[in-house]
Design an enzyme around this catalytic site. Structure first.
Site, PDB file in Angstrom:
ATOM      1  N   SER A   1      -7.188 -63.490 -10.376  1.00 35.87           N
ATOM      2  CA  SER A   1      -7.446 -62.986  -9.042  1.00 35.87           C
ATOM      3  C   SER A   1      -8.320 -64.001  -8.287  1.00 35.87           C
ATOM      4  O   SER A   1      -7.952 -65.166  -8.192  1.00 35.87           O
ATOM      5  CB  SER A   1      -8.093 -61.603  -9.117  1.00 35.87           C
ATOM      6  OG  SER A   1      -8.185 -60.997  -7.854  1.00 35.87           O
TER       7      SER A   1
ATOM      8  N   ARG B   1     -13.008 -49.129  -1.038  1.00 36.69           N
ATOM      9  CA  ARG B   1     -12.523 -49.175  -2.424  1.00 36.69           C
ATOM     10  C   ARG B   1     -11.171 -48.477  -2.555  1.00 36.69           C
ATOM     11  O   ARG B   1     -10.324 -48.891  -3.349  1.00 36.69           O
ATOM     12  CB  ARG B   1     -13.541 -48.542  -3.360  1.00 36.69           C
ATOM     13  CG  ARG B   1     -13.196 -48.706  -4.836  1.00 36.69           C
ATOM     14  CD  ARG B   1     -13.131 -50.171  -5.236  1.00 36.69           C
ATOM     15  NE  ARG B   1     -12.996 -50.340  -6.669  1.00 36.69           N
ATOM     16  CZ  ARG B   1     -13.014 -51.513  -7.283  1.00 36.69           C
ATOM     17  NH1 ARG B   1     -13.155 -52.618  -6.586  1.00 36.69           N
ATOM     18  NH2 ARG B   1     -12.894 -51.600  -8.594  1.00 36.69           N
TER      19      ARG B   1
ATOM     20  N   ASP C   1       2.913 -57.306  -8.403  1.00 37.93           N
ATOM     21  CA  ASP C   1       1.647 -57.552  -7.710  1.00 37.93           C
ATOM     22  C   ASP C   1       1.885 -57.584  -6.196  1.00 37.93           C
ATOM     23  O   ASP C   1       2.683 -58.386  -5.710  1.00 37.93           O
ATOM     24  CB  ASP C   1       1.075 -58.897  -8.171  1.00 37.93           C
ATOM     25  CG  ASP C   1      -0.360 -59.128  -7.724  1.00 37.93           C
ATOM     26  OD1 ASP C   1      -0.807 -58.476  -6.754  1.00 37.93           O
ATOM     27  OD2 ASP C   1      -1.030 -59.979  -8.334  1.00 37.93           O
TER      28      ASP C   1
ATOM     29  N   HIS D   1      -1.365 -55.898  -9.629  1.00 39.23           N
ATOM     30  CA  HIS D   1      -2.375 -56.956  -9.725  1.00 39.23           C
ATOM     31  C   HIS D   1      -3.273 -56.783 -10.938  1.00 39.23           C
ATOM     32  O   HIS D   1      -3.730 -57.767 -11.533  1.00 39.23           O
ATOM     33  CB  HIS D   1      -3.212 -56.960  -8.447  1.00 39.23           C
ATOM     34  CG  HIS D   1      -4.181 -58.093  -8.361  1.00 39.23           C
ATOM     35  ND1 HIS D   1      -3.798 -59.413  -8.303  1.00 39.23           N
ATOM     36  CD2 HIS D   1      -5.544 -58.103  -8.337  1.00 39.23           C
ATOM     37  CE1 HIS D   1      -4.865 -60.193  -8.234  1.00 39.23           C
ATOM     38  NE2 HIS D   1      -5.934 -59.419  -8.258  1.00 39.23           N
ATOM     39  N   ASP D   2      -3.543 -55.542 -11.344  1.00 41.05           N
ATOM     40  CA  ASP D   2      -4.435 -55.287 -12.474  1.00 41.05           C
ATOM     41  C   ASP D   2      -3.816 -55.609 -13.824  1.00 41.05           C
ATOM     42  O   ASP D   2      -4.452 -55.378 -14.864  1.00 41.05           O
ATOM     43  CB  ASP D   2      -4.886 -53.822 -12.467  1.00 41.05           C
ATOM     44  CG  ASP D   2      -6.087 -53.590 -11.560  1.00 41.05           C
ATOM     45  OD1 ASP D   2      -6.606 -54.572 -11.000  1.00 41.05           O
ATOM     46  OD2 ASP D   2      -6.490 -52.424 -11.402  1.00 41.05           O
TER      47      ASP D   2
END
Length: 488
Positions: A223, A292, A435, A469-470
């Site tokens: 990232s 968040r 992603d 993405h994680d």
């Protein structure tokens, strides 16, 4: 004709007559209860709790209770006993500003440094991560890359000495907006200078100088850490042996910038943000929670949530079909998941750090024109790349998992020119098809630009799966396997 005065007098004297339907409507409104919104009330309840805790602290009582359930310590309660701190006492030049008068950088280590100090891996972090990438004797809590660090793992501590630091601009022990400005004795707040990814990396190399490490075996990052890893190889091409870039980019795209801008916008719209000067009052907890939630949407993928949550309701006794009165507050499990993620994060990370670090990500651009505008140059000139060995050529051939782009982006030649300092550095790039924050096209772009720059030692894996993405945090088998194979 009646005068205006007579009309007004008549209107005042004559009582208003309501129709029967108006009387019934008024009666119904009077008997109906006021709507309630627990999801909104939660913000007020959190604020009341923060006010009470602030008053308690001012009386000398204990501070926020510790939350050891996550990989990072809560904001405002970093434990200096669980990490090391390097203090840089001299002015530190910055990309967009004159300098910082000094800085601290928090770091942790795993494994044993070899006598020749040639087995060091610098692990770069994402936006909000601390230096606690894995458990240590001083901090046994699991780290954010716990399953990737240790004997026999991706970063094999029986072979390598691993260093991970909290970036400058952060709030977990390194100098950032919440730190005290030594020239004023006050917190920096938004007087803190704008940072670049290059500044973060230069601070890390000041730490390496302090530790006596002349050359890294590898720089590894995911990232934002992938940006730092590329920047490390670019700034110090003769001090970085290998590069690993996972789910990153060499040039922040408009889509990623837009997502981070939306987060900063809701945060700065919170009245408690107070232009960044909130340290003596209430933090912008509502803005942080909403920011968040937006970020979490970009970290995972729709297909994963479809498999994980579907259209299930939080109240298991109800179904989508049996609901008679839907509510405006969270009902779907995906809504309660986002609410929980925002609630868990909103007091753990400094709001100003989020602004500064995310802005540094937006500014990152390794195309040659962008580099020239900043007046940057590598610390040492690189030599022409030597031809790869037979084994390296065979391994690289196996890793070329996508053809050259049929319609290359117009900036690709400029990116290739910008990446020429990396022409001699063996590099592994990993991308994830699901992603949406750093779409896989950006990793392909890095690979294509490196190859155009003359780097024949570029490996590329493109991973499937639904974690988005994680994936770099979750896919131990594929991400960990690729990294371990490349490093060893």
């Amino acid at each position: 004709m009646y005068s205006r005065a007579r009309i007004l007098a008549f209107a005042i004297r004559r009582p208003r007559q309501l129709g029967s339907h108006q009387v019934r409507w008024s009666s119904q409104c009077a008997t109906q209860s006021q709507p309630s919104f627990p999801c909104v009330d939660a913000h007020a309840a959190r604020e009341s709790r923060l006010i009470a805790e602030s008053a308690s602290r001012s009386r000398g009582a204990a501070s926020y209770p510790s939350d050891d359930s996550g990989p990072e310590p809560p904001y405002a309660r970093p434990s200096p006993l669980s990490y090391n701190v390097y203090h840089h006492p001299r002015p530190f030049p910055l990309t967009y500003s004159a300098s910082l008068p000094s800085f601290d950088i928090a770091y942790e280590t795993w494994g044993t440094m070899s006598p020749t100090r040639d087995n060091v891996i610098l692990l770069q972090t994402g936006l909000s991560a601390s230096s606690h990438a894995a458990s240590t004797p001083l901090n046994p809590s699991p780290g954010w890359w716990e399953k990737f660090i240790g004997p026999g793992r991706a970063l094999d501590t029986s072979q390598f000495f691993v260093i991970c630091s909290n970036v400058i601009g952060g709030c977990y022990g390194s100098t950032g907006p919440s730190s005290i400005d030594p020239t004023t004795g006050q917190r920096y707040a938004t007087r803190f200078p704008i940072l670049s990814i290059f500044d973060m990396v230069k601070a890390q190399f000041a730490l390496l100088d302090h530790l006596g490490v002349d050359r890294l075996y590898a720089s590894v990052g995911s990232s934002m850490g992938a940006m730092q890893s590329l920047a490390a190889g670019w700034l110090f091409p003769n001090r970085v042996g290998k590069l690993v870039s996972i789910s990153g980019t060499a040039r922040s795209s408009p889509g990623s910038i837009a997502m981070r801008y939306a987060q900063r916008s809701v945060l700065m719209a919170d009245p408690n943000w107070n232009n960044g000067f909130y340290y003596d009052g209430l933090p912008p907890h509502t803005g942080m929670k909403l920011a968040r939630q937006i970020a979490t949407i970009t970290y995972r993928s729709g297909p994963e949530w479809d498999l994980r949550f579907g259209r299930k309701l939080h109240d298991a006794s109800l179904t989508d079909e049996s609901r008679t009165t839907p509510k405006l507050c969270p009902e779907f499990m995906i809504e309660t998941y986002l609410d929980h993620q925002g609630e868990q994060f909103c007091l753990k990370y400094d709001a100003n750090s989020l602004l500064y670090v995310s802005k540094a990500m937006d500014l990152f651009d390794l195309t040659l024109p962008a580099i020239k505008r900043l007046g940057l140059s590598p610390a040492q000139k690189t030599t022409s790349p030597s031809p790869p060995s037979v084994e390296e050529a065979q391994a690289t051939a196996l890793l070329k998992s996508h053809p050259p782009p049929a319609n290359p982006p117009p900036h690709l030649p400029e990116l290739a020119e910008g990446l020429r300092p990396l022409a001699s550095t063996p590099t592994l790039v990993l991308g994830v098809q699901s992603d949406i924050l750093f779409p896989v096209e950006q990793q392909r772009e890095v690979v294509d630009a490196l190859r155009l720059a003359g780097n024949s030692r570029v490996g590329y894996f493109e991973l499937g799966g639904v974690w988005g993405h994680d994936t770099f945090l979750l896919d131990v088998l594929n991400v960990g396997g690729a990294v371990r194979g490349f490093l060893s």
